[in-house]
Design a protein around this motif. Structure first.
Motif, PDB file in Angstrom:
ATOM      1  N   LYS A  48       0.823  -1.203   0.000  1.00  0.00           N
ATOM      2  CA  LYS A  48       0.000   0.000   0.000  1.00  0.00           C
ATOM      3  C   LYS A  48       0.863   1.262   0.000  1.00  0.00           C
ATOM      4  N   CYS A  49       2.160   1.081  -0.197  1.00  0.00           N
ATOM      5  CA  CYS A  49       3.119   2.184  -0.198  1.00  0.00           C
ATOM      6  C   CYS A  49       3.214   2.877   1.155  1.00  0.00           C
ATOM      7  N   GLU A  50       2.963   2.133   2.215  1.00  0.00           N
ATOM      8  CA  GLU A  50       3.118   2.635   3.575  1.00  0.00           C
ATOM      9  C   GLU A  50       4.482   2.186   4.098  1.00  0.00           C
ATOM     10  N   PRO A  51       5.268   3.095   4.688  1.00  0.00           N
ATOM     11  CA  PRO A  51       6.591   2.707   5.181  1.00  0.00           C
ATOM     12  C   PRO A  51       6.491   1.723   6.352  1.00  0.00           C
ATOM     13  N   ILE A  52       7.271   0.655   6.269  1.00  0.00           N
ATOM     14  CA  ILE A  52       7.334  -0.330   7.346  1.00  0.00           C
ATOM     15  C   ILE A  52       8.450   0.020   8.312  1.00  0.00           C
ATOM     16  N   ILE A  53       9.618   0.341   7.749  1.00  0.00           N
ATOM     17  CA  ILE A  53      10.770   0.671   8.589  1.00  0.00           C
ATOM     18  C   ILE A  53      11.690   1.592   7.805  1.00  0.00           C
ATOM     19  N   THR A  54      12.385   2.470   8.508  1.00  0.00           N
ATOM     20  CA  THR A  54      13.367   3.372   7.914  1.00  0.00           C
ATOM     21  C   THR A  54      14.714   3.114   8.562  1.00  0.00           C
ATOM     22  N   THR A  92       7.568  -8.237   8.824  1.00  0.00           N
ATOM     23  CA  THR A  92       7.781  -6.794   8.777  1.00  0.00           C
ATOM     24  C   THR A  92       8.805  -6.353   9.819  1.00  0.00           C
ATOM     25  N   ARG A  93       9.619  -7.286  10.295  1.00  0.00           N
ATOM     26  CA  ARG A  93      10.652  -6.974  11.274  1.00  0.00           C
ATOM     27  C   ARG A  93      12.025  -7.234  10.648  1.00  0.00           C
ATOM     28  N   PHE A  94      13.004  -6.386  11.023  1.00  0.00           N
ATOM     29  CA  PHE A  94      14.313  -6.434  10.399  1.00  0.00           C
ATOM     30  C   PHE A  94      15.395  -6.337  11.466  1.00  0.00           C
ATOM     31  N   ALA A  95      16.424  -7.184  11.328  1.00  0.00           N
ATOM     32  CA  ALA A  95      17.540  -7.186  12.269  1.00  0.00           C
ATOM     33  C   ALA A  95      18.843  -7.249  11.488  1.00  0.00           C
ATOM     34  N   LYS A  96      19.762  -6.365  11.825  1.00  0.00           N
ATOM     35  CA  LYS A  96      21.060  -6.369  11.160  1.00  0.00           C
ATOM     36  C   LYS A  96      21.886  -7.546  11.662  1.00  0.00           C
ATOM     37  N   VAL A  97      22.372  -8.380  10.722  1.00  0.00           N
ATOM     38  CA  VAL A  97      23.128  -9.576  11.066  1.00  0.00           C
ATOM     39  C   VAL A  97      24.631  -9.300  11.036  1.00  0.00           C
ATOM     40  N   ALA A 173      21.691 -16.417  14.595  1.00  0.00           N
ATOM     41  CA  ALA A 173      22.260 -15.215  13.973  1.00  0.00           C
ATOM     42  C   ALA A 173      22.120 -14.030  14.920  1.00  0.00           C
ATOM     43  N   LYS A 174      23.226 -13.307  15.084  1.00  0.00           N
ATOM     44  CA  LYS A 174      23.210 -12.166  15.987  1.00  0.00           C
ATOM     45  C   LYS A 174      22.543 -10.979  15.310  1.00  0.00           C
ATOM     46  N   GLY A 175      21.748 -10.286  16.068  1.00  0.00           N
ATOM     47  CA  GLY A 175      21.076  -9.117  15.514  1.00  0.00           C
ATOM     48  C   GLY A 175      19.862  -8.760  16.342  1.00  0.00           C
ATOM     49  N   THR A 176      19.640  -7.458  16.530  1.00  0.00           N
ATOM     50  CA  THR A 176      18.494  -6.978  17.291  1.00  0.00           C
ATOM     51  C   THR A 176      17.490  -6.367  16.332  1.00  0.00           C
ATOM     52  N   PHE A 177      16.252  -6.821  16.405  1.00  0.00           N
ATOM     53  CA  PHE A 177      15.213  -6.289  15.528  1.00  0.00           C
ATOM     54  C   PHE A 177      14.927  -4.844  15.898  1.00  0.00           C
ATOM     55  N   ILE A 178      14.895  -3.996  14.862  1.00  0.00           N
ATOM     56  CA  ILE A 178      14.649  -2.573  15.084  1.00  0.00           C
ATOM     57  C   ILE A 178      13.161  -2.294  14.940  1.00  0.00           C
ATOM     58  N   GLU A 179      12.720  -1.283  15.634  1.00  0.00           N
ATOM     59  CA  GLU A 179      11.313  -0.886  15.604  1.00  0.00           C
ATOM     60  C   GLU A 179      11.232   0.585  15.251  1.00  0.00           C
ATOM     61  N   GLU A 180      10.118   0.966  14.618  1.00  0.00           N
ATOM     62  CA  GLU A 180       9.886   2.378  14.357  1.00  0.00           C
ATOM     63  C   GLU A 180       9.631   3.102  15.680  1.00  0.00           C
TER      64      GLU A 180
END
Length: 281
Positions: A48-54, A92-97, A173-180
């Motif tokens: 829907k072109c809505e931002p999930i994460i920046t 819809t969750r992202f974590a830097k590995v 895998a190491k990484g913390t999920f970021i939230e808006e």
């Protein structure tokens, strides 16, 4: 954005500058975009072109999902320093590995197994230092090959597969999920907030008016191409000025502050030229 049923949505980016790279998730209704003047911005949107994460602004101009869609690579190649970031994607969750650096990369590609990532320096983009590197998603270099000095590497690719492979396991895998961040609350209303979670303010969505189904609009490409050519020529003139300043600096001449600022803008100008040349092809 154009849907198969004919509906369209538009995105108003929050930063001026070119769009360097866009990639769809292979299995979900989301896509990633890298855009804006350097250091560039990166966002993931839903259908829907809505931002999930920046993501935080860094020098990047490439984004690529792996074939399985559980990893995402952001990178800064071409005229940039070669920074690579590997992110785990879980819905819809992202974590830097991990992150790594692949200098002088002119080509990149995910392996069909979704675990390894290929970077290469190819001719004719760069005639020197040709070769390739293979990385895993943990940021480790697992293989490399340098082409002999008088030879050139022109094309490289993973062997394709006829079916989708299972993909890497990200357990451990190491990484913390970021939230808006939470919705902004004006100071005058902060003391009046009830106990409990803050309810974010509703976002206004802007949808362009629908064109009649029988009407097809084709925008002329000629004017757009001319405009892009003008921008490229203007950027190349600035790069020539920077080359002259480099020679002056090498000769021991003193450079003013504004001249030093021009030298520091070289990487950003090169990235803009690269992005415009891709669009004009």
């Amino acid at each position: 954005y154009l849907n198969l049923d004919g509906t369209t949505l538009s995105i108003e980016l929050n930063k001026k500058g070119p769009i360097y790279s866009v990639d769809w998730h292979p299995n979900q209704n989301q896509f990633a975009v890298v855009y804006g003047l350097m250091p560039s911005s990166a966002r993931i949107y839903n259908h829907k072109c809505e931002p999930i994460i920046t993501l935080p602004d860094v020098h990047r101009n490439v984004v690529m999902y792996n074939p399985q869609g559980n990893l995402l690579c952001f990178a800064g190649f071409g005229g940039l320093k070669g920074l690579m970031e590997f992110w785990e994607v879980r819905g819809t969750r992202f974590a830097k590995v991990s992150d790594a650096e692949a200098i002088d990369t002119t080509y990149c590609q995910w392996c069909p197994d979704g675990e390894r990532f290929l970077t290469a320096t190819l001719s004719p983009r760069l005639y020197e230092g040709n070769g390739f590197r293979v990385w895993n998603f943990k940021g480790n270099l697992v293989a490399k090959y340098n082409i002999p000095e008088k030879d050139h590497l022109w094309v490289i690719s993973w062997r394709p597969t006829s079916e989708l492979l299972p993909g890497p396991s990200l357990k451990g895998a190491k990484g913390t999920f970021i939230e808006e961040p939470e919705a902004y609350v004006p100071p005058s209303l902060r003391d009046k907030q009830p106990a409990g979670p803050v309810v974010p303010l509703a976002k206004k969505q802007k949808y362009p008016p629908k064109e009649p189904e029988s009407k097809i609009i084709i925008h002329g490409a000629g004017a757009q191409d001319n405009e892009i050519d003008k921008k490229i020529k203007n950027l190349r003139r600035k790069l020539k000025d920077i080359d002259k300043l480099k020679k002056q600096r090498a000769e021991g001449k003193h450079l003013e502050d504004n001249q030093q600022a021009k030298l520091e803008s070289e990487a950003e100008l090169l990235a803009q030229v690269e992005a415009l040349e891709i669009v004009s092809k």
